[in-house]
Structure formats: structure tokens, C-alpha cells
Design an enzyme around this catalytic site. Sequence first.
Site, PDB file in Angstrom:
ATOM      1  N   LYS A   1       5.525  -5.520   1.007  1.00 14.20           N
ATOM      2  CA  LYS A   1       4.830  -6.647   1.599  1.00 14.20           C
ATOM      3  C   LYS A   1       4.137  -7.506   0.547  1.00 14.20           C
ATOM      4  O   LYS A   1       3.781  -8.646   0.792  1.00 14.20           O
ATOM      5  CB  LYS A   1       3.759  -6.137   2.582  1.00 14.20           C
ATOM      6  CG  LYS A   1       4.277  -5.273   3.683  1.00 14.20           C
ATOM      7  CD  LYS A   1       3.061  -4.721   4.474  1.00 14.20           C
ATOM      8  CE  LYS A   1       3.509  -3.625   5.403  1.00 14.20           C
ATOM      9  NZ  LYS A   1       2.332  -2.954   6.010  1.00 14.20           N
ATOM     10  N   GLY A   2       3.911  -6.918  -0.622  1.00 12.79           N
ATOM     11  CA  GLY A   2       3.000  -7.515  -1.610  1.00 12.79           C
ATOM     12  C   GLY A   2       3.290  -8.938  -2.024  1.00 12.79           C
ATOM     13  O   GLY A   2       2.380  -9.668  -2.417  1.00 12.79           O
TER      14      GLY A   2
ATOM     15  N   GLU B   1       8.581 -10.814  -7.007  1.00  7.74           N
ATOM     16  CA  GLU B   1       7.834  -9.553  -6.926  1.00  7.74           C
ATOM     17  C   GLU B   1       6.364  -9.814  -7.249  1.00  7.74           C
ATOM     18  O   GLU B   1       6.042 -10.672  -8.071  1.00  7.74           O
ATOM     19  CB  GLU B   1       8.464  -8.566  -7.917  1.00  7.74           C
ATOM     20  CG  GLU B   1       7.712  -7.276  -8.168  1.00  7.74           C
ATOM     21  CD  GLU B   1       7.623  -6.343  -6.970  1.00  7.74           C
ATOM     22  OE1 GLU B   1       7.251  -6.822  -5.896  1.00  7.74           O
ATOM     23  OE2 GLU B   1       7.896  -5.139  -7.124  1.00  7.74           O
ATOM     24  N   ASP B   2       5.490  -9.080  -6.601  1.00  6.44           N
ATOM     25  CA  ASP B   2       4.062  -9.257  -6.870  1.00  6.44           C
ATOM     26  C   ASP B   2       3.681  -8.666  -8.222  1.00  6.44           C
ATOM     27  O   ASP B   2       3.111  -9.333  -9.070  1.00  6.44           O
ATOM     28  CB  ASP B   2       3.203  -8.653  -5.732  1.00  6.44           C
ATOM     29  CG  ASP B   2       3.582  -7.210  -5.386  1.00  6.44           C
ATOM     30  OD1 ASP B   2       4.533  -6.673  -5.983  1.00  6.44           O
ATOM     31  OD2 ASP B   2       2.917  -6.625  -4.512  1.00  6.44           O
TER      32      ASP B   2
ATOM     33  N   ASP C   1       5.012  -2.299 -12.113  1.00  6.81           N
ATOM     34  CA  ASP C   1       4.218  -1.160 -12.569  1.00  6.81           C
ATOM     35  C   ASP C   1       5.162  -0.211 -13.324  1.00  6.81           C
ATOM     36  O   ASP C   1       5.444  -0.444 -14.494  1.00  6.81           O
ATOM     37  CB  ASP C   1       3.576  -0.529 -11.322  1.00  6.81           C
ATOM     38  CG  ASP C   1       2.559   0.535 -11.634  1.00  6.81           C
ATOM     39  OD1 ASP C   1       1.404   0.195 -11.913  1.00  6.81           O
ATOM     40  OD2 ASP C   1       2.912   1.721 -11.592  1.00  6.81           O
TER      41      ASP C   1
ATOM     42  N   LYS D   1       2.406  -4.967 -15.704  1.00  2.00           N
ATOM     43  CA  LYS D   1       1.560  -3.976 -16.389  1.00  2.00           C
ATOM     44  C   LYS D   1       2.463  -3.226 -17.370  1.00  2.00           C
ATOM     45  O   LYS D   1       2.937  -2.129 -17.061  1.00  2.00           O
ATOM     46  CB  LYS D   1       0.966  -2.994 -15.372  1.00  2.00           C
ATOM     47  CG  LYS D   1      -0.065  -3.603 -14.453  1.00  2.00           C
ATOM     48  CD  LYS D   1      -0.918  -2.514 -13.801  1.00  2.00           C
ATOM     49  CE  LYS D   1      -0.461  -2.198 -12.418  1.00  2.00           C
ATOM     50  NZ  LYS D   1      -1.345  -1.288 -11.666  1.00  2.00           N
TER      51      LYS D   1
ATOM     52  N   PHE E   1      -5.779  -0.783 -11.487  1.00  3.62           N
ATOM     53  CA  PHE E   1      -5.232  -0.956 -10.143  1.00  3.62           C
ATOM     54  C   PHE E   1      -5.792  -2.236  -9.532  1.00  3.62           C
ATOM     55  O   PHE E   1      -7.004  -2.444  -9.490  1.00  3.62           O
ATOM     56  CB  PHE E   1      -5.543   0.236  -9.240  1.00  3.62           C
ATOM     57  CG  PHE E   1      -4.657   0.246  -8.037  1.00  3.62           C
ATOM     58  CD1 PHE E   1      -3.371   0.751  -8.102  1.00  3.62           C
ATOM     59  CD2 PHE E   1      -5.104  -0.299  -6.836  1.00  3.62           C
ATOM     60  CE1 PHE E   1      -2.535   0.722  -6.996  1.00  3.62           C
ATOM     61  CE2 PHE E   1      -4.265  -0.335  -5.722  1.00  3.62           C
ATOM     62  CZ  PHE E   1      -2.982   0.182  -5.811  1.00  3.62           C
TER      63      PHE E   1
ATOM     64  N   ASP F   1      -2.239  -4.613  -2.124  1.00  2.00           N
ATOM     65  CA  ASP F   1      -3.080  -3.756  -1.281  1.00  2.00           C
ATOM     66  C   ASP F   1      -3.476  -2.471  -1.978  1.00  2.00           C
ATOM     67  O   ASP F   1      -2.850  -2.035  -2.945  1.00  2.00           O
ATOM     68  CB  ASP F   1      -2.322  -3.363  -0.015  1.00  2.00           C
ATOM     69  CG  ASP F   1      -1.227  -2.326  -0.301  1.00  2.00           C
ATOM     70  OD1 ASP F   1      -0.374  -2.593  -1.173  1.00  2.00           O
ATOM     71  OD2 ASP F   1      -1.253  -1.240   0.295  1.00  2.00           O
TER      72      ASP F   1
HETATM   73  P1  IMP Z   1       6.796   0.139  -9.411  1.00  2.00           P
HETATM   74  O1  IMP Z   1       8.040   0.565  -8.732  1.00  2.00           O
HETATM   75  O2  IMP Z   1       6.016   1.314  -9.940  1.00  2.00           O
HETATM   76  O3  IMP Z   1       7.023  -0.914 -10.476  1.00  2.00           O
HETATM   77  O4  IMP Z   1       5.839  -0.422  -8.313  1.00  2.00           O
HETATM   78  C1  IMP Z   1       5.939  -1.686  -7.848  1.00  2.00           C
HETATM   79  C2  IMP Z   1       5.212  -1.822  -6.536  1.00  2.00           C
HETATM   80  O5  IMP Z   1       4.053  -0.986  -6.485  1.00  2.00           O
HETATM   81  C3  IMP Z   1       4.704  -3.237  -6.396  1.00  2.00           C
HETATM   82  O6  IMP Z   1       5.624  -4.010  -5.689  1.00  2.00           O
HETATM   83  C4  IMP Z   1       3.412  -3.062  -5.643  1.00  2.00           C
HETATM   84  O7  IMP Z   1       3.675  -3.147  -4.262  1.00  2.00           O
HETATM   85  C5  IMP Z   1       2.945  -1.673  -5.985  1.00  2.00           C
HETATM   86  N1  IMP Z   1       1.899  -1.727  -7.019  1.00  2.00           N
HETATM   87  C6  IMP Z   1       2.023  -1.460  -8.331  1.00  2.00           C
HETATM   88  N2  IMP Z   1       0.863  -1.610  -8.999  1.00  2.00           N
HETATM   89  C7  IMP Z   1      -0.032  -2.004  -8.055  1.00  2.00           C
HETATM   90  C8  IMP Z   1      -1.422  -2.363  -8.121  1.00  2.00           C
HETATM   91  O8  IMP Z   1      -2.097  -2.376  -9.172  1.00  2.00           O
HETATM   92  N3  IMP Z   1      -1.986  -2.724  -6.934  1.00  2.00           N
HETATM   93  C9  IMP Z   1      -1.303  -2.756  -5.760  1.00  2.00           C
HETATM   94  N4  IMP Z   1       0.001  -2.456  -5.656  1.00  2.00           N
HETATM   95  C10 IMP Z   1       0.630  -2.079  -6.800  1.00  2.00           C
HETATM   96 MG    MG Z   2       2.766  -2.407  -2.376  1.00  3.76          MG
END
Ligand code: IMP
Ligand code: MG
Length: 175
Positions: free
Chosen positions: A43-44, A99-100, A103, A131, A152, A159
Amino acid sequence: MSSQAEPRVLISHKEIAVRINQLSSEISNAYRDKNPLLIGILKGSFMFMADLVRVLDFPLEVDFIGLSSYGEGKESSGKVRVTHRPGSEVRDRHVLVVEDIVDSGLTLAFLREYLLKKKPASVKLCALIDKPDRHQVPVTIDYLGFTVPNKFLVGYGLDWDEKYRNLPDICVLDG
Ligand code: IMP
Ligand code: MG
């Protein structure tokens, strides 16, 4: 009331708007004549997508995919699940993933494979926040808003346990 710490502003909505305007000219130069399909990750990305397409003044289409890799905590479970499939035909389209925040990079690695199987003309990535210290797999971000330290974040669509998505600024959630 709970003892949860107050979110602290890291990137204000004004700074976000300025950066989105800059990104929009880069994206316009690349996609103006391509009728791209922008696919936001739910949803981000909903707020970022809304503000981004508002400043793109050429024909494009918008869709969303639901992907979930997080439980109720602040760490990725590492397993990505499709919770909503995009309705649009991806084949032969120029796809720009919106993408928001990047991570671990696991969500995007999964999505790239998922989309490439559908034979698009191209797949590129636009992310509001990266990040880099957290990457577990290589990620190429073609259009990036901000690089942030390993904290975070909440607000502007992001969220923590489904809360804080409505904050207008990107904030740090300590604690
Ligand atoms: P990844 O697969 O670990 O890169 O995670 C990506 C998803 O995790 C993003 O689309 C976000 O929805 C969520 N996410 C990662 N870091 C944060 C954060 O700092 N705050 C909130 N959501 C996050
Ligand atoms: Mg999320």
C-alpha cells in the site's frame, strides 16, 4: 494512550514536492512518447504515486500490485506474497515500478522477476526513498527521491503496523 514515541519529521512535504518535480522532468524526458504503465506497490506507494502522476503531463496508465513481505514488526520476513494482481496487460508495455521505500531489496527482486515473465518492453524503477545500508540483494533504482540512513520511517504512505500512513511528512519512528 500508549507510550509510543512521537514521529519526528525527517523529510517535509515541501521537500518531497520539490524532489517529485525534479524527478518528473527526468521521467518525462524518458517516457513522454511511450505511454508507460506505472505500477505502484501497495500500500505504501499510494501517496507518492498520486503526487507523481499529477505532475506528469503526458499520456500514461496507472495500476497497482499488492505485495506484502512484512508482518507486524519492522523487519522483512524475506517472503514476498502477491496480495493484489494488476489488471493491466504488461506485455510489450514500458513499465515503471513506483515504490515507496527500498529496504532489503527483496520485494523489488521478486517484482522484477514477476514482471519480466510477462514480457514487458522495459521495466524500470522509481523509488521515493532508498536505505542502501539495508540492501540484501543488488537493486538498480533508475529514479530515486532520497537516500536515508538506516531508520524506520513512517508517514507519506509509509506505515508501522498500518498506522501513520496519513502523515504528510516522512518521519522517523524511534523506539
Ligand atoms: P524490502 O523488500 O525489504 O525492500 O521492503 C520493501 C517494503 O517494506 C516497502 O515497500 C515498505 O512497504 C516496507 N518498508 C521498508 N522499510 C520501511 C520503513 O522504514 N517504514 C515503513 N515501511 C518500510
Ligand atoms: Mg509496507
